[in-house]
Motif scaffolding. Structure first.
Motif, PDB file in Angstrom:
ATOM      1  N   ARG A 183      -7.770   2.128  -1.964  1.00 40.92           N
ATOM      2  CA  ARG A 183      -6.337   2.189  -2.269  1.00 40.92           C
ATOM      3  C   ARG A 183      -5.952   3.581  -2.769  1.00 40.92           C
ATOM      4  O   ARG A 183      -4.909   4.120  -2.423  1.00 40.92           O
ATOM      5  CB  ARG A 183      -5.971   1.164  -3.350  1.00 40.92           C
ATOM      6  N   LYS A 184      -6.823   4.133  -3.606  1.00 42.04           N
ATOM      7  CA  LYS A 184      -6.541   5.470  -4.137  1.00 42.04           C
ATOM      8  C   LYS A 184      -6.475   6.486  -2.994  1.00 42.04           C
ATOM      9  O   LYS A 184      -5.558   7.312  -2.932  1.00 42.04           O
ATOM     10  CB  LYS A 184      -7.636   5.850  -5.134  1.00 42.04           C
ATOM     11  N   ALA A 185      -7.432   6.395  -2.078  1.00 41.59           N
ATOM     12  CA  ALA A 185      -7.463   7.337  -0.951  1.00 41.59           C
ATOM     13  C   ALA A 185      -6.218   7.179  -0.079  1.00 41.59           C
ATOM     14  O   ALA A 185      -5.554   8.168   0.282  1.00 41.59           O
ATOM     15  CB  ALA A 185      -8.729   7.113  -0.128  1.00 41.59           C
ATOM     16  N   VAL A 186      -5.868   5.933   0.248  1.00 46.19           N
ATOM     17  CA  VAL A 186      -4.688   5.690   1.093  1.00 46.19           C
ATOM     18  C   VAL A 186      -3.432   6.184   0.389  1.00 46.19           C
ATOM     19  O   VAL A 186      -2.576   6.857   0.994  1.00 46.19           O
ATOM     20  CB  VAL A 186      -4.556   4.182   1.423  1.00 46.19           C
ATOM     21  N   ALA A 187      -3.322   5.866  -0.898  1.00 44.30           N
ATOM     22  CA  ALA A 187      -2.120   6.240  -1.632  1.00 44.30           C
ATOM     23  C   ALA A 187      -1.982   7.755  -1.730  1.00 44.30           C
ATOM     24  O   ALA A 187      -0.880   8.301  -1.595  1.00 44.30           O
ATOM     25  CB  ALA A 187      -2.148   5.619  -3.031  1.00 44.30           C
ATOM     26  N   ARG A 188      -3.096   8.453  -1.943  1.00 44.16           N
ATOM     27  CA  ARG A 188      -3.022   9.920  -2.016  1.00 44.16           C
ATOM     28  C   ARG A 188      -2.550  10.491  -0.688  1.00 44.16           C
ATOM     29  O   ARG A 188      -1.742  11.427  -0.634  1.00 44.16           O
ATOM     30  CB  ARG A 188      -4.391  10.493  -2.388  1.00 44.16           C
ATOM     31  N   LEU A 189      -3.058   9.931   0.402  1.00 42.46           N
ATOM     32  CA  LEU A 189      -2.664  10.410   1.729  1.00 42.46           C
ATOM     33  C   LEU A 189      -1.183  10.147   1.970  1.00 42.46           C
ATOM     34  O   LEU A 189      -0.438  11.024   2.428  1.00 42.46           O
ATOM     35  CB  LEU A 189      -3.534   9.707   2.780  1.00 42.46           C
ATOM     36  N   ARG A 190      -0.728   8.939   1.615  1.00 39.20           N
ATOM     37  CA  ARG A 190       0.680   8.598   1.831  1.00 39.20           C
ATOM     38  C   ARG A 190       1.590   9.413   0.924  1.00 39.20           C
ATOM     39  O   ARG A 190       2.671   9.834   1.334  1.00 39.20           O
ATOM     40  CB  ARG A 190       0.906   7.103   1.597  1.00 39.20           C
ATOM     41  N   ALA A 191       1.164   9.637  -0.333  1.00 38.74           N
ATOM     42  CA  ALA A 191       1.983  10.425  -1.248  1.00 38.74           C
ATOM     43  C   ALA A 191       2.172  11.837  -0.698  1.00 38.74           C
ATOM     44  O   ALA A 191       3.275  12.391  -0.729  1.00 38.74           O
ATOM     45  CB  ALA A 191       1.330  10.474  -2.629  1.00 38.74           C
ATOM     46  N   ALA A 192       1.083  12.399  -0.166  1.00 32.92           N
ATOM     47  CA  ALA A 192       1.180  13.758   0.382  1.00 32.92           C
ATOM     48  C   ALA A 192       2.106  13.787   1.588  1.00 32.92           C
ATOM     49  O   ALA A 192       2.781  14.795   1.851  1.00 32.92           O
ATOM     50  CB  ALA A 192      -0.212  14.257   0.764  1.00 32.92           C
ATOM     51  N   GLY A 193       2.170  12.683   2.310  1.00 35.45           N
ATOM     52  CA  GLY A 193       3.039  12.618   3.473  1.00 35.45           C
ATOM     53  C   GLY A 193       4.463  12.191   3.147  1.00 35.45           C
ATOM     54  O   GLY A 193       5.294  12.021   4.045  1.00 35.45           O
ATOM     55  N   GLY A 194       4.760  11.999   1.842  1.00 32.52           N
ATOM     56  CA  GLY A 194       6.114  11.634   1.448  1.00 32.52           C
ATOM     57  C   GLY A 194       6.444  10.166   1.678  1.00 32.52           C
ATOM     58  O   GLY A 194       7.603   9.763   1.569  1.00 32.52           O
ATOM     59  N   ASP A 195       5.425   9.353   1.979  1.00 35.15           N
ATOM     60  CA  ASP A 195       5.670   7.924   2.217  1.00 35.15           C
ATOM     61  C   ASP A 195       5.542   7.171   0.886  1.00 35.15           C
ATOM     62  O   ASP A 195       4.536   6.522   0.624  1.00 35.15           O
ATOM     63  CB  ASP A 195       4.652   7.407   3.247  1.00 35.15           C
ATOM     64  N   HIS A 196       6.584   7.281   0.055  1.00 30.32           N
ATOM     65  CA  HIS A 196       6.479   6.736  -1.309  1.00 30.32           C
ATOM     66  C   HIS A 196       6.488   5.216  -1.337  1.00 30.32           C
ATOM     67  O   HIS A 196       5.792   4.605  -2.146  1.00 30.32           O
ATOM     68  CB  HIS A 196       7.595   7.322  -2.176  1.00 30.32           C
ATOM     69  N   ALA A 197       7.282   4.604  -0.455  1.00 33.82           N
ATOM     70  CA  ALA A 197       7.263   3.137  -0.380  1.00 33.82           C
ATOM     71  C   ALA A 197       5.871   2.683   0.054  1.00 33.82           C
ATOM     72  O   ALA A 197       5.365   1.664  -0.430  1.00 33.82           O
ATOM     73  CB  ALA A 197       8.316   2.649   0.595  1.00 33.82           C
ATOM     74  N   GLY A 198       5.245   3.457   0.948  1.00 40.43           N
ATOM     75  CA  GLY A 198       3.896   3.141   1.395  1.00 40.43           C
ATOM     76  C   GLY A 198       2.895   3.222   0.256  1.00 40.43           C
ATOM     77  O   GLY A 198       1.948   2.436   0.189  1.00 40.43           O
ATOM     78  N   VAL A 199       3.093   4.181  -0.655  1.00 41.75           N
ATOM     79  CA  VAL A 199       2.213   4.290  -1.827  1.00 41.75           C
ATOM     80  C   VAL A 199       2.324   3.024  -2.671  1.00 41.75           C
ATOM     81  O   VAL A 199       1.321   2.408  -3.044  1.00 41.75           O
ATOM     82  CB  VAL A 199       2.586   5.527  -2.680  1.00 41.75           C
ATOM     83  N   LEU A 200       3.578   2.606  -2.926  1.00 43.31           N
ATOM     84  CA  LEU A 200       3.777   1.416  -3.769  1.00 43.31           C
ATOM     85  C   LEU A 200       3.204   0.174  -3.104  1.00 43.31           C
ATOM     86  O   LEU A 200       2.758  -0.752  -3.780  1.00 43.31           O
ATOM     87  CB  LEU A 200       5.267   1.233  -4.077  1.00 43.31           C
ATOM     88  N   ALA A 201       3.206   0.165  -1.767  1.00 41.84           N
ATOM     89  CA  ALA A 201       2.645  -0.995  -1.067  1.00 41.84           C
ATOM     90  C   ALA A 201       1.145  -1.127  -1.331  1.00 41.84           C
ATOM     91  O   ALA A 201       0.627  -2.239  -1.384  1.00 41.84           O
ATOM     92  CB  ALA A 201       2.910  -0.883   0.429  1.00 41.84           C
ATOM     93  N   VAL A 202       0.434  -0.019  -1.515  1.00 44.42           N
ATOM     94  CA  VAL A 202      -1.013  -0.146  -1.782  1.00 44.42           C
ATOM     95  C   VAL A 202      -1.369  -0.203  -3.266  1.00 44.42           C
ATOM     96  O   VAL A 202      -2.349  -0.844  -3.631  1.00 44.42           O
ATOM     97  CB  VAL A 202      -1.880   0.964  -1.118  1.00 44.42           C
ATOM     98  N   VAL A 203      -0.577   0.462  -4.130  1.00 44.07           N
ATOM     99  CA  VAL A 203      -0.959   0.446  -5.555  1.00 44.07           C
ATOM    100  C   VAL A 203      -0.174  -0.605  -6.337  1.00 44.07           C
ATOM    101  O   VAL A 203      -0.472  -0.860  -7.502  1.00 44.07           O
ATOM    102  CB  VAL A 203      -0.790   1.822  -6.242  1.00 44.07           C
ATOM    103  N   GLY A 204       0.826  -1.226  -5.708  1.00 46.96           N
ATOM    104  CA  GLY A 204       1.633  -2.229  -6.404  1.00 46.96           C
ATOM    105  C   GLY A 204       2.819  -1.580  -7.084  1.00 46.96           C
ATOM    106  O   GLY A 204       2.720  -0.465  -7.587  1.00 46.96           O
ATOM    107  N   GLU A 205       3.961  -2.296  -7.085  1.00 50.63           N
ATOM    108  CA  GLU A 205       5.158  -1.737  -7.731  1.00 50.63           C
ATOM    109  C   GLU A 205       5.014  -1.757  -9.247  1.00 50.63           C
ATOM    110  O   GLU A 205       5.531  -0.905  -9.937  1.00 50.63           O
ATOM    111  CB  GLU A 205       6.387  -2.553  -7.341  1.00 50.63           C
ATOM    112  N   ARG A 206       4.324  -2.794  -9.733  1.00 57.08           N
ATOM    113  CA  ARG A 206       4.113  -2.912 -11.180  1.00 57.08           C
ATOM    114  C   ARG A 206       2.637  -3.101 -11.453  1.00 57.08           C
ATOM    115  O   ARG A 206       1.890  -3.547 -10.576  1.00 57.08           O
ATOM    116  CB  ARG A 206       4.887  -4.112 -11.742  1.00 57.08           C
ATOM    117  N   GLU A 207       2.275  -2.814 -12.703  1.00 56.86           N
ATOM    118  CA  GLU A 207       0.911  -3.075 -13.128  1.00 56.86           C
ATOM    119  C   GLU A 207       0.634  -4.568 -12.947  1.00 56.86           C
ATOM    120  O   GLU A 207       1.457  -5.407 -13.311  1.00 56.86           O
ATOM    121  CB  GLU A 207       0.794  -2.704 -14.614  1.00 56.86           C
ATOM    122  N   GLY A 208      -0.495  -4.918 -12.362  1.00 62.13           N
ATOM    123  CA  GLY A 208      -0.834  -6.325 -12.188  1.00 62.13           C
ATOM    124  C   GLY A 208      -0.460  -6.880 -10.827  1.00 62.13           C
ATOM    125  O   GLY A 208      -0.862  -7.983 -10.474  1.00 62.13           O
ATOM    126  N   ASP A 209       0.324  -6.126 -10.045  1.00 63.89           N
ATOM    127  CA  ASP A 209       0.694  -6.621  -8.716  1.00 63.89           C
ATOM    128  C   ASP A 209      -0.521  -6.720  -7.795  1.00 63.89           C
ATOM    129  O   ASP A 209      -0.607  -7.628  -6.974  1.00 63.89           O
ATOM    130  CB  ASP A 209       1.741  -5.702  -8.065  1.00 63.89           C
TER     131      ASP A 209
END
Ligand SMILES: [Zn+2]
Length: 496
Positions: free
Chosen positions: A201-227
């Motif tokens: 998840r960390k790897a995917v989120a870092r890649l998506r964050a760098a690509g500006g896909d912020h909704a995509g980041v939240l999809a892998v790390v969760g919108e809230r803690e515990g998701d």
């Protein structure tokens, strides 16, 4: 396809088997000569990528999530994929030389066939930490070589997955998204182990964050803690990514909450430094830093010095005097004995009645009713030259009480005793105030130093010390403790 970066997927990199220097090859040749020591190294080409697995059904993915979540409650132990703890015998923050030494011996053991789960875990740990240290030393080629050398020595797919995840994030950091995508294809997106999932998840989120896909980041790390199920080891890193994504989407309070989570797990200072390093959530970071400065400033302003140290010290004096008054009353009641020898009478008696003088005589009348004994407390009588208060025996005194009314004082003696106790405690209070003041001055100097550091980090001026509004409870209580007994004495003497 080659991108030319240090983490280019198109090349193969290794550490030289003899001297450890990084070597790499882009072509198909297997024998690569080390440019440093001239040794010939065999570099196996990476096996071609397997076809990407078909995406899981939603039901499969939900079931996998549930299994991962269960691992939060029932952690695997010992866990060969948990990388939080350093290998046995290593300090918490080892020096680079110690890291290199450990890395060299881990490689040697693996090459000699010692590949137990814990030895392989340690190998991954060393590879990731050596790569980190090399990157911080700006030697990306060496970092890359360490990671790929580990891949060669690791047999377990899970351990290799962890290294591949790191290669993704390093390629992202090196602004090589093409290679990052390809490294990511080497990872297992459907792993059944929580640590491996979180690493992915960390790897995917870092890649998506760098690509500006912020909704995509939240999809892998969760919108809230515990998701999503996240193990402690990855909680801070994933919360940072969540904070960055929320802020990029304009959700400031969600970003603040994520920074809060990250700081809670990863510590305030390292978390804020990491956010700055990754360029994530700059506004939430700035808010957090300013809030730290404000909190430190108000903590400093709350340290009592000067009049406030005195106020604090005075607060307990009236209470302590009240407690002592109670203690003094015990011998007065039980033995008609006064620890002060009736000395307050020397001051009070001359104002109470003509010819009266101190010290006064104490007498406590007890009522006995079966096994119950009760009293209204000690009574105080002034003496004159001829009223017999000073000379009568206890029995005579008891018999003559009704004739002695006009020599008796009621509330004034206790009030005077209380004032005496206040006076005796005052030097102690002043000494305590001095100690508090000196301690406060030292504590403020330390707090100011810390505050300057925090303010510099926040890029703002350190707030000057302010005299915060105080209620001066100590002074008020002490003044009341003086005024009330004085008034009682004045009233009693005036009304006689
Ligand atoms: Zn070499």
């Amino acid at each position: 396809m080659s991108t030319g970066g240090a983490f280019d997927f198109g090349i193969c990199a290794r550490e030289c088997a003899r001297c450890g220097a990084p070597i790499s090859t882009t072509g198909g040749e297997r024998g690569v000569t080390c440019r440093y020591c001239g040794a010939s190294n065999t570099v196996e080409r990476r096996s071609p990528l397997a076809a990407a697995p078909s995406p899981p059904t939603m039901a499969d993915e939900l079931a996998r999530q549930a299994r991962l979540r269960a691992q939060l409650e029932h952690p695997i132990s010992p866990n060969p994929y948990a990388l939080r703890l350093a290998p046995l015998g290593l300090r918490v923050a080892p020096e680079l030389s110690a890291l290199r030494e450990g890395w060299a011996s881990a490689k040697a053991r693996a090459a000699a066939g010692q590949r137990s789960p814990s030895e392989q875990r340690d190998l991954v740990w060393f590879a990731l930490h050596v790569a980190e240290a090399e990157r911080l030393g700006r030697d990306l080629v060496a970092a890359r070589a360490a990671l790929e050398t580990a891949l060669e020595l690791l047999e377990d797919a899970g351990h290799r997955h962890l290294v591949h995840c790191r290669l993704v994030t390093e390629a992202v950091r090196d602004r090589d998204p093409t290679s990052a995508e390809r490294w990511l294809l080497q990872c297992d997106p459907r792993t059944e182990v929580l640590e491996l999932d979180n690493s992915h998840r960390k790897a995917v989120a870092r890649l998506r964050a760098a690509g500006g896909d912020h909704a995509g980041v939240l999809a892998v790390v969760g919108e809230r803690e515990g998701d999503v199920a996240i193990v402690d080891e990855y909680a801070a890193a994933l919360a940072l990514l969540r904070a960055g994504a929320h802020e990029a989407l304009g959700r400031e309070s969600a970003a603040d909450a994520a920074v809060e989570t990250a700081c809670g797990v990863g510590g305030e200072e390292p978390t804020l430094a990491k956010l700055a390093e990754l360029g994530l959530a700059p506004r939430a970071t700035a808010r957090r830093r300013r809030a730290r400065v404000e909190a430190a400033a108000s903590a400093r302003d709350a340290i009592p010095v000067g009049a406030r140290a005195l106020d604090d010290a005075l607060f307990s004096v009236p209470i302590l005097a009240g407690g002592l008054l109670f203690l003094v009353t015990i011998p007065r009641c039980t033995f008609d004995a006064d620890p002060f020898f009736g000395v307050q009478g020397d001051l009070l008696c001359p104002h109470a009645c003509r010819g009266c003088e101190g010290p006064f005589r104490l007498y406590t009348e007890w009522t006995h009713n079966g096994s119950e004994h009760s009293t209204n407390g000690p009574r105080y009588f002034c003496r004159t030259a001829d009223n017999g208060v000073a000379t009568m025996s206890d029995a005579d005194f008891a018999a003559s009480l009704h004739k002695l009314d006009r020599y008796e004082l009621t509330f004034a003696p206790a009030a005077a005793t209380y004032l005496t106790l206040l006076a005796l405690l005052l030097p102690l209070a002043l000494w305590s105030a001095r100690t508090r003041h000196l301690g406060g001055v030292g504590a403020r100097a330390a707090a100011d130093e810390e505050l300057s550091r925090l303010a510099a980090d926040a890029g703002i001026e350190a707030p000057p010390a302010t005299a915060r509004h105080r209620s001066w409870v100590g002074f008020k209580l002490f003044a009341a403790a003086l005024a009330v007994p004085s008034l009682v004495i004045a009233l009693e003497l005036a009304l006689r």
